[in-house]
Design an enzyme around this catalytic site. Structure first.
Site, PDB file in Angstrom:
ATOM      1  N   GLU A 265       7.307   4.578  -3.978  1.00  0.00           N
ATOM      2  CA  GLU A 265       5.982   4.454  -3.385  1.00  0.00           C
ATOM      3  C   GLU A 265       5.943   5.240  -2.075  1.00  0.00           C
ATOM      4  OE1 GLU A 265       5.080   0.517  -2.018  1.00  0.00           O
ATOM      5  OE2 GLU A 265       6.994   0.396  -0.993  1.00  0.00           O
TER       6      GLU A 265
ATOM      7  N   HIS B 195       9.321  -3.587  -0.402  1.00  0.00           N
ATOM      8  CA  HIS B 195       8.049  -2.889  -0.344  1.00  0.00           C
ATOM      9  C   HIS B 195       7.877  -2.275   1.039  1.00  0.00           C
ATOM     10  CE1 HIS B 195       3.726  -2.141  -0.344  1.00  0.00           C
ATOM     11  NE2 HIS B 195       3.746  -2.257  -1.665  1.00  0.00           N
TER      12      HIS B 195
END
Length: 241
Positions: free
Chosen positions: A155, A85
């Protein structure tokens, strides 16, 4: 880093909504902090909601105080784990090589690895988005992956928690690029790997984003903290499907 025991009430609310109005077209997963996974697992028994962790260590066990292994997550009831992430990359300096090791650890423990990639605002301004994504994919994916054990999540870093989102055309370009990388690496099976979009997904923009080609779902951040918002995105996904 959100969620205490009181937050589990949102899971109860989500479970009730899904029981009253099921979303059969979507596979549903939540990724709570590791402190809540075991309790969430017990609460969600018999429902269609799967569980994932937010990170794992590459090693199975050892002198790594404060870390959690993929095996520990599986033991607590997780089915998957997010690795790479952008906040882990930025806050902890995680490299592509380390993320590949973590993804391999997830597979070792029988978990699905959700591998995140994405560019910063400056990288997008510099016009090197695809180069960055390509480098991250090349370095972050273990050699032996397939559509059953690996998910890719795009993302854009500049869209996380900011309320900003790329245009559908921007998303389509990156997802098309990721799909091409996967098919080059895996052959025909690369077409079956799920590619999620993550970055300020909410009920008001989910329909547009989930309609983009090669967007196979959403990695939801802040909107996942409230059952009403998360269900609103799920309902949109059901309509698109």
């Amino acid at each position: 880093m959100n969620g205490l025991e009181t937050s589990l009430a949102e899971l109860t609310a989500l479970g009730k909504k899904l029981k009253d109005e099921p979303i059969d077209e979507a596979d549903i997963m939540i990724c709570p902090p590791s402190t809540l996974i075991a309790r969430a697992h017990d609460m969600l028994a018999g429902t269609a909601i799967a569980l994932g962790g937010q990170d794992c260590h590459a090693a199975e066990s050892g002198a790594h105080t404060g870390d959690i292994s993929a095996e520990m997550l599986a033991d607590a009831g997780a089915d998957a784990v997010i690795v790479g992430h952008s906040e882990r990359r930025a806050d902890h300096g995680e490299t592509d090589a380390l993320i590949a090791e973590k993804a391999a650890a997830a597979h070792r423990a029988g978990l699905v690895a959700i591998i995140c990639v994405g560019e910063t605002e400056q990288e997008r301004r510099d016009g090197i988005t695809l180069a960055i994504i390509g480098k991250q994919l090349e370095g972050s994916l273990p050699d032996d992956i397939d559509a059953e054990d690996t998910v890719i999540a795009y993302e854009p870093v500049w869209a996380i928690g900011t309320g900003l989102t790329p245009t559908p055309e921007d998303v389509a370009e990156v997802h098309r690029f990721i799909r091409g990388h996967l098919t080059e690496k895996l052959g025909e099976s690369g077409e079956s790997v799920r590619i999620l979009y993550g970055g300020s997904v909410k009920p008001s923009n989910a329909a547009e984003l989930l309609a983009v080609p090669d967007v196979n779902g959403a990695l939801v951040g802040g909107a996942s903290l409230k059952a009403d918002d998360f269900y609103g995105i799920l309902a949109t996904y059901g309509k698109n499907s």
